[in-house]
Write a protein that holds these residues in place. Structure first.
Motif, mmCIF file in Angstrom:
data_model
loop_
_atom_site.group_PDB
_atom_site.id
_atom_site.type_symbol
_atom_site.label_atom_id
_atom_site.label_comp_id
_atom_site.label_asym_id
_atom_site.label_seq_id
_atom_site.Cartn_x
_atom_site.Cartn_y
_atom_site.Cartn_z
ATOM 1 N N ARG A 47 1.062 -0.955 -0.277
ATOM 2 C CA ARG A 47 -0.051 0.400 -0.095
ATOM 3 C C ARG A 47 0.775 0.927 0.220
ATOM 4 O O ARG A 47 0.320 2.606 0.431
ATOM 5 N N ASP A 118 -4.675 3.241 -0.605
ATOM 6 C CA ASP A 118 -5.838 3.400 0.631
ATOM 7 C C ASP A 118 -5.121 3.891 1.774
ATOM 8 O O ASP A 118 -4.357 3.028 2.568
ATOM 9 N N LEU A 122 -7.779 8.779 1.654
ATOM 10 C CA LEU A 122 -9.125 8.072 0.974
ATOM 11 C C LEU A 122 -10.722 8.183 1.739
ATOM 12 O O LEU A 122 -11.566 8.580 0.763
ATOM 13 N N HIS A 123 -11.034 8.123 2.509
ATOM 14 C CA HIS A 123 -12.140 8.018 3.440
ATOM 15 C C HIS A 123 -12.807 9.619 3.752
ATOM 16 O O HIS A 123 -13.431 9.534 3.988
ATOM 17 N N GLN A 134 -7.168 6.849 -6.995
ATOM 18 C CA GLN A 134 -7.012 5.725 -6.257
ATOM 19 C C GLN A 134 -5.866 4.745 -6.786
ATOM 20 O O GLN A 134 -6.352 3.806 -7.645
ATOM 21 N N PRO A 141 -10.750 -2.904 -4.162
ATOM 22 C CA PRO A 141 -10.856 -1.423 -3.810
ATOM 23 C C PRO A 141 -12.052 -1.645 -3.712
ATOM 24 O O PRO A 141 -12.532 -0.474 -2.681
ATOM 25 N N ARG A 144 -12.952 -1.137 0.131
ATOM 26 C CA ARG A 144 -12.117 0.401 0.661
ATOM 27 C C ARG A 144 -13.041 1.118 0.045
ATOM 28 O O ARG A 144 -13.186 2.818 0.736
#
Length: 172
Positions: A47, A118, A122-123, A134, A141, A144
């Motif tokens: 990641r 991730d 991202l959130h 992303q 994905p 996520r």
């Protein structure tokens, strides 16, 4: 990520229940806008994108007169991510004064796009309308990607890699 916690509580969420709301904002001005935020955080090897790739992306954006705001945290003070050069924009690597409220405001009102793997960024981006690019990792994905407007595809773009979802695929 939302489904994981729901299942541990004994239920599943439907798509329309998967959106995340975040209502924190604090302006952070740079003297330029319409920038691309790139999150270069170091996490697991699957990641984490190579620093040279991030530098090439930053250079290409800057060469096309697109300001770049580099954000993220590195766990290692000797991390190559700490050496990234931003010729047009701002480098906020490990900047303790840049918090989630500022990041959300930047994404919602100033950024043209967010490029990330991730990560927590991202959130946070998933609570805004900013286009999300992303970079693929070992985790599928769909487990996520944020849900916005009842879709994981709305204003969301995935750049796939060689390990495409190997940590989420039982055959590996």
């Amino acid at each position: 990520i939302r489904q994981y916690h729901a299942i541990s509580l004994g239920f599943e969420l439907q798509t329309h229940e998967m959106a995340t709301d975040l209502y924190i904002e604090e302006p952070k001005e740079f003297g330029f806008s319409d920038y691309v935020i790139v999150n270069v955080s170091d996490t697991w090897p699957t990641r984490t994108w190579k620093s040279s790739n991030w530098q090439q992306l930053i250079n290409n954006l800057n060469a096309n007169d697109i300001p770049t705001v580099v954000v993220g945290q590195t766990n290692n003070p000797d991390s190559p991510a700490n050496q990234l050069t931003v010729n047009y924009g701002a480098n906020l690597i490990n900047d303790s004064t840049n918090d989630s409220a500022q990041l959300r405001w930047m994404m919602q009102y100033q950024a043209k796009a967010v490029v990330t793997m991730d990560s927590g960024i991202l959130h946070v981006a998933g609570t805004t309308d900013v286009p999300i690019i992303q970079l693929d990792s070992s985790i599928d994905p769909k487990l996520r990607a944020p849900v916005r407007y009842n879709s994981q595809d709305w204003n969301y773009y995935l750049v796939q890699n060689k390990c495409a979802h190997c940590a989420s695929d039982l055959k590996f």
